[in-house]
Design a protein around this motif. Structure first.
Motif, PDB file in Angstrom:
ATOM      1  N   ASP A 494       0.826  -1.208   0.000  1.00  0.00           N
ATOM      2  CA  ASP A 494       0.000   0.000   0.000  1.00  0.00           C
ATOM      3  C   ASP A 494       0.859   1.255   0.000  1.00  0.00           C
ATOM      4  OD1 ASP A 494      -2.308  -1.502   0.013  1.00  0.00           O
ATOM      5  OD2 ASP A 494      -2.652  -1.313   2.172  1.00  0.00           O
ATOM      6  N   ILE A 495       1.895   1.263   0.844  1.00  0.00           N
ATOM      7  CA  ILE A 495       2.774   2.441   0.920  1.00  0.00           C
ATOM      8  C   ILE A 495       3.551   2.600  -0.377  1.00  0.00           C
ATOM      9  CG2 ILE A 495       4.757   3.431   2.122  1.00  0.00           C
ATOM     10  CD1 ILE A 495       3.707   2.146   4.680  1.00  0.00           C
ATOM     11  N   TYR A 496       3.982   1.488  -0.942  1.00  0.00           N
ATOM     12  CA  TYR A 496       4.738   1.538  -2.204  1.00  0.00           C
ATOM     13  C   TYR A 496       3.893   2.143  -3.321  1.00  0.00           C
ATOM     14  CZ  TYR A 496       7.101  -0.031  -6.435  1.00  0.00           C
ATOM     15  OH  TYR A 496       7.695  -0.075  -7.664  1.00  0.00           O
ATOM     16  N   PHE A 497       2.649   1.685  -3.449  1.00  0.00           N
ATOM     17  CA  PHE A 497       1.814   2.194  -4.534  1.00  0.00           C
ATOM     18  C   PHE A 497       1.343   3.624  -4.270  1.00  0.00           C
ATOM     19  CE2 PHE A 497       1.367  -2.320  -5.735  1.00  0.00           C
ATOM     20  CZ  PHE A 497       1.686  -2.206  -7.073  1.00  0.00           C
ATOM     21  N   LEU A 498       1.224   4.003  -3.012  1.00  0.00           N
ATOM     22  CA  LEU A 498       0.943   5.396  -2.706  1.00  0.00           C
ATOM     23  C   LEU A 498       2.094   6.269  -3.191  1.00  0.00           C
ATOM     24  CD1 LEU A 498      -0.605   7.707  -1.377  1.00  0.00           C
ATOM     25  CD2 LEU A 498       0.423   7.049   0.812  1.00  0.00           C
ATOM     26  N   ASN A 499       3.309   5.807  -2.977  1.00  0.00           N
ATOM     27  CA  ASN A 499       4.471   6.563  -3.432  1.00  0.00           C
ATOM     28  C   ASN A 499       4.556   6.598  -4.955  1.00  0.00           C
ATOM     29  OD1 ASN A 499       7.253   7.822  -2.985  1.00  0.00           O
ATOM     30  ND2 ASN A 499       7.782   6.021  -4.196  1.00  0.00           N
ATOM     31  N   GLU A 500       4.332   5.429  -5.583  1.00  0.00           N
ATOM     32  CA  GLU A 500       4.458   5.357  -7.034  1.00  0.00           C
ATOM     33  C   GLU A 500       3.306   6.059  -7.747  1.00  0.00           C
ATOM     34  OE1 GLU A 500       7.039   3.895  -8.917  1.00  0.00           O
ATOM     35  OE2 GLU A 500       7.974   4.069  -6.946  1.00  0.00           O
ATOM     36  N   GLY A 501       2.133   6.081  -7.125  1.00  0.00           N
ATOM     37  CA  GLY A 501       0.959   6.632  -7.786  1.00  0.00           C
ATOM     38  C   GLY A 501       0.832   8.133  -7.697  1.00  0.00           C
ATOM     39  N   CYS A 502       1.646   8.768  -6.859  1.00  0.00           N
ATOM     40  CA  CYS A 502       1.578  10.233  -6.694  1.00  0.00           C
ATOM     41  C   CYS A 502       2.953  10.829  -6.944  1.00  0.00           C
ATOM     42  CB  CYS A 502       1.104  10.609  -5.288  1.00  0.00           C
ATOM     43  SG  CYS A 502      -0.525   9.993  -4.861  1.00  0.00           S
ATOM     44  N   ALA A 503       2.976  11.918  -7.677  1.00  0.00           N
ATOM     45  CA  ALA A 503       4.255  12.590  -7.943  1.00  0.00           C
ATOM     46  C   ALA A 503       4.769  13.243  -6.664  1.00  0.00           C
ATOM     47  CB  ALA A 503       4.070  13.642  -9.027  1.00  0.00           C
ATOM     48  N   SER A 504       6.064  13.124  -6.440  1.00  0.00           N
ATOM     49  CA  SER A 504       6.668  13.755  -5.271  1.00  0.00           C
ATOM     50  C   SER A 504       6.867  15.247  -5.475  1.00  0.00           C
ATOM     51  CB  SER A 504       8.022  13.094  -4.948  1.00  0.00           C
ATOM     52  OG  SER A 504       7.842  11.745  -4.595  1.00  0.00           O
ATOM     53  N   ARG A 505       7.037  15.637  -6.731  1.00  0.00           N
ATOM     54  CA  ARG A 505       7.202  17.063  -7.052  1.00  0.00           C
ATOM     55  C   ARG A 505       6.135  17.490  -8.049  1.00  0.00           C
ATOM     56  NH1 ARG A 505      11.823  19.784  -5.428  1.00  0.00           N
ATOM     57  NH2 ARG A 505      13.525  18.500  -4.635  1.00  0.00           N
ATOM     58  N   LEU A 506       5.672  18.717  -7.897  1.00  0.00           N
ATOM     59  CA  LEU A 506       4.675  19.281  -8.793  1.00  0.00           C
ATOM     60  C   LEU A 506       5.376  19.967  -9.976  1.00  0.00           C
ATOM     61  CD1 LEU A 506       2.286  20.801  -6.100  1.00  0.00           C
ATOM     62  CD2 LEU A 506       2.165  18.557  -7.205  1.00  0.00           C
ATOM     63  N   PRO A 507       4.642  20.288 -11.024  1.00  0.00           N
ATOM     64  CA  PRO A 507       5.279  20.931 -12.191  1.00  0.00           C
ATOM     65  C   PRO A 507       6.038  22.209 -11.859  1.00  0.00           C
ATOM     66  CG  PRO A 507       3.075  20.154 -12.772  1.00  0.00           C
ATOM     67  CD  PRO A 507       3.232  19.946 -11.285  1.00  0.00           C
ATOM     68  N   ASN A 508       5.607  22.918 -10.821  1.00  0.00           N
ATOM     69  CA  ASN A 508       6.307  24.160 -10.464  1.00  0.00           C
ATOM     70  C   ASN A 508       7.545  23.918  -9.610  1.00  0.00           C
ATOM     71  OD1 ASN A 508       5.172  23.431  -8.052  1.00  0.00           O
ATOM     72  ND2 ASN A 508       4.087  25.368  -7.691  1.00  0.00           N
ATOM     73  N   GLY A 509       7.887  22.647  -9.386  1.00  0.00           N
ATOM     74  CA  GLY A 509       9.079  22.316  -8.605  1.00  0.00           C
ATOM     75  C   GLY A 509       8.828  22.148  -7.122  1.00  0.00           C
ATOM     76  N   HIS A 510       7.617  22.478  -6.658  1.00  0.00           N
ATOM     77  CA  HIS A 510       7.286  22.332  -5.243  1.00  0.00           C
ATOM     78  C   HIS A 510       7.175  20.857  -4.848  1.00  0.00           C
ATOM     79  CE1 HIS A 510       5.524  26.520  -4.059  1.00  0.00           C
ATOM     80  NE2 HIS A 510       6.723  26.602  -4.599  1.00  0.00           N
ATOM     81  N   ILE A 511       7.408  20.594  -3.564  1.00  0.00           N
ATOM     82  CA  ILE A 511       7.182  19.269  -2.998  1.00  0.00           C
ATOM     83  C   ILE A 511       5.676  19.061  -2.830  1.00  0.00           C
ATOM     84  CG2 ILE A 511       7.643  17.732  -1.061  1.00  0.00           C
ATOM     85  CD1 ILE A 511      10.144  18.495  -2.602  1.00  0.00           C
ATOM     86  N   ASN A 512       5.186  17.916  -3.262  1.00  0.00           N
ATOM     87  CA  ASN A 512       3.769  17.582  -3.095  1.00  0.00           C
ATOM     88  C   ASN A 512       3.545  17.129  -1.659  1.00  0.00           C
ATOM     89  OD1 ASN A 512       1.149  16.681  -3.193  1.00  0.00           O
ATOM     90  ND2 ASN A 512       1.517  15.077  -4.725  1.00  0.00           N
ATOM     91  N   PHE A 513       3.187  18.066  -0.802  1.00  0.00           N
ATOM     92  CA  PHE A 513       3.079  17.738   0.615  1.00  0.00           C
ATOM     93  C   PHE A 513       1.818  16.954   0.944  1.00  0.00           C
ATOM     94  CE2 PHE A 513       3.716  18.327   5.167  1.00  0.00           C
ATOM     95  CZ  PHE A 513       5.091  18.313   5.240  1.00  0.00           C
ATOM     96  N   GLU A 514       0.808  17.010   0.092  1.00  0.00           N
ATOM     97  CA  GLU A 514      -0.369  16.171   0.297  1.00  0.00           C
ATOM     98  C   GLU A 514       0.024  14.699   0.300  1.00  0.00           C
ATOM     99  OE1 GLU A 514      -4.432  17.884  -1.226  1.00  0.00           O
ATOM    100  OE2 GLU A 514      -2.946  18.008  -2.839  1.00  0.00           O
ATOM    101  N   LYS A 515       0.921  14.342  -0.597  1.00  0.00           N
ATOM    102  CA  LYS A 515       1.417  12.966  -0.634  1.00  0.00           C
ATOM    103  C   LYS A 515       2.154  12.626   0.655  1.00  0.00           C
ATOM    104  CE  LYS A 515       4.913  10.157  -2.982  1.00  0.00           C
ATOM    105  NZ  LYS A 515       5.802  10.054  -4.163  1.00  0.00           N
ATOM    106  N   LEU A 516       2.958  13.568   1.144  1.00  0.00           N
ATOM    107  CA  LEU A 516       3.716  13.325   2.372  1.00  0.00           C
ATOM    108  C   LEU A 516       2.793  13.139   3.569  1.00  0.00           C
ATOM    109  CD1 LEU A 516       6.006  14.085   0.486  1.00  0.00           C
ATOM    110  CD2 LEU A 516       6.939  15.579   2.255  1.00  0.00           C
TER     111      LEU A 516
END
Length: 590
Positions: A494-516
């Protein structure tokens, strides 16, 4: 129809177990016709009724027992990780959905600190002119390089996130933010680099050019820096197996000593607790390695199968399913307690550029998680070995029935990992092909348990049961009711696919904190489960047997199965011939 909640009508009527030895010990249905064993001290004397069904409604016939069961192999069920409990500040799940989570950015953005970094100054300036717009049914707002939705942090630059972690005289980051960022920051930079930058920023922000004033300011912020480092060392102690982290911690201790004696003493106490924890971890890893070395000894195979019948089996060690389930729970909780939360993230974190850096504290980053997955595999093979080992069909059937009842007790306890390991072992093809043996077994309870762990619909039945166990744990009135041991390989998945299914960075270069936030939410739940202390008495003889008894390899299991019930077709005959030749050659070489 299956019950809506597998726990319905069961946990409310659980027997209260007692150590009162005045009650007679029930005769086990698995005990051979030998003299009764003397009563052991400090064991639970609650009677186990073999015919008791923990479910309100009989379950439909399970697909696992269909004609295709013989094709199920061990490897289809085993997951490899590609992938003494310290006080946990997250004693209950605190991490809410990112849509509900509240953080202190507005206060952070406008706090008064002289000597702040340029990025923080930019955040404060922009906070004065917050740009807010309607976004769906909520408000999206930006404070410098940090973006919020409904007052929940959703994205930010890495620099802003690091700055947000740094305490000041009038600011300390929210504890859930501290946990979330310390957990997942390793996706973007090494913990050593993060610690160096946080400590540097904390010191530099207090500089004013006046040495005396700098000392006064640092003395004021030192307790909060110590608090942050304490949370780090207690929640992620394994980060400090890196000697660079320990060196940085030592340098900060010296720096704190020059400004505040009280904080210096707190740093010393924190370091002592950390070293104690790391020492316990080292001892645990050495013990596991020693146990694995003993377990690597091969049991008797083909040419000595008759002699292997004289070997101790599980029924000669423990013939009470409830007690065996208790001992399995001890092993599960012991091993869970040594898994660091960061190991879940480090299974897919970027490769450390200094991976070959050697130091006293350097160890494999996911070794405890991998050891726990290996325990699952071992238990599955142990179950299959115990079933395939006996010469007599009647004895094999009795062992199958025994393990079905152990699996049922594991379900009742909330030990889903051992439950799934037992089901996996009994569904290995060397076991499932023993049709004559299975013909002697009443499989009703087994089919019910298989239905609960059915992988269809993404393990929906198991997830319902897990929610029931979690709810029971949250309202528990006894230590036993607090036990929740998840099917661990599915948690990793579950944790692996959560990581793989969501981008860690957004197009503007920001960290996707919702994923975190979501990663932290799943891992924090695990932290609550792992801190439960097992309430059952230990039986060292049973525990020793479970972790050290040699088990068959996959080839040896197939061969033992053919020796128990002969090949049914030419393909199986060829397979037996090939296995005999291969194993005989291997034994001669050794």
């Amino acid at each position: 129809m299956p019950p809506t909640t597998p726990y319905a009508g069961k946990f409310s009527s659980c027997t209260t177990y007692s150590n009162n030895n005045n009650h007679p010990q029930p005769q086990s249905p698995y005990r051979s016709n030998t003299a009764p064993k003397p009563a052991r001290e400090n064991v639970y004397n609650g009677a186990y009724i073999a015919a008791e069904n923990p479910y309100d409604v009989p379950q439909p016939h399970c697909v696992y027992r269909s004609s295709s069961v013989s094709s199920v192999t061990a490897r289809e069920h085993h997951y490899s990780s590609g992938c003494f409990v310290s006080d946990n500040p997250y004693s209950s799940p605190q991490l809410r959905s990112p849509r509900q989570h509240s953080t202190s950015c507005p206060g952070r953005a406008s706090r008064h600190t002289s000597g702040s970094s340029s990025s923080e100054q930019s955040c404060r300036n922009n906070a004065a002119a917050v740009k807010a717009r309607l976004y769906g049914h909520g408000i999206t707002a930006s404070y410098g390089e940090m973006c919020y939705h409904d007052n929940s942090l959703v994205s930010a630059s890495l620099e802003a996130l690091i700055q947000h972690l740094v305490p000041t005289v009038d600011y300390y980051p929210d504890r859930s933010y501290v946990f979330t960022f310390l957990l997942s920051s390793r996706l973007f930079l090494h913990p050593y680099e993060l610690m160096t930058r946080v400590c540097h920023l904390c010191v530099e922000q207090q500089r004013s050019g006046d040495a005396l004033l700098d000392k006064i300011r640092f003395r004021e912020v030192a307790p909060k820096l110590v608090q942050l480092l304490t949370e780090w060392t207690e929640t992620f102690p394994y980060d400090f197996r890196d000697e660079r982290m320990m060196r940085c911690l030592k340098d900060m201790t010296h720096h704190v000593a020059r400004g505040d004696e009280y904080s210096w003493r707190a740093m010393q106490q924190m370091t002592q607790r950390l070293i104690k924890r790391l020492s316990a971890l080292g001892q645990y890893e050495e013990a596991v390695a020693a146990l694995n070395a003993v377990a690597m000894e091969r049991p008797a195979s083909l040419k000595s199968k008759q002699a292997s019948a004289q070997r101790s089996d599980v029924l000669s060690v423990c013939d009470d399913p409830f007690i065996l389930a208790q001992q399995l729970t001890h092993i599960e909780l012991d091993r869970l307690s040594f898994i660091g939360p960061e190991e879940f993230i480090q299974t897919f974190a970027m490769k450390d550029p200094l991976e070959n850096h050697k130091g006293f504290f350097r160890k494999r980053k996911t070794s405890n998680l991998e050891a726990y997955v290996n325990w699952f595999n071992r238990l599955s093979y142990l179950v299959a070995t115990e079933i395939c080992m006996p010469v007599k069909k009647k004895h094999r059937a009795r062992i199958i029935e025994f393990f079905i009842d152990v699996a049922q007790e594991c379900f009742n306890i909330g030990n889903f990992n051992s439950l799934m390991a037992i089901i996996t072992g009994m569904n290995m093809s060397p076991v499932s092909r023993l049709k004559k043996t299975w013909g002697k077994v009443n499989t009703d309870k087994f089919e019910i348990l298989e239905h609960q762990m059915d992988p269809s619909s993404n393990f929906s039945n198991y997830r319902t049961a897990l929610r029931g166990a979690t709810q029971r744990s949250e309202t528990a009135h006894s230590s036993q009711e607090k036990i929740v041991i998840p099917f661990f390989s599915l948690l990793i998945k579950d944790i692996y696919f959560l990581n793989e299914g969501c981008a860690s960075r957004l197009p503007n270069g920001h960290i996707n904190f919702e994923k975190l936030w979501e990663l932290a939410k799943q891992v924090s739940e695990f932290l609550v489960w792992r801190q439960v202390v097992c309430p059952f008495d230990r039986d060292r003889r049973i525990l020793q047997y479970l972790v050290t008894t040699p088990v068959f390899s996959e080839d040896e299991l197939h061969l033992a199965s053919y020796e128990s019930e002969g090949p049914e077709n030419n393909m199986e005959k060829d397979s037996r011939r090939s296995l005999r030749s291969s194993l005989l050659h291997r034994e001669n070489r050794s």
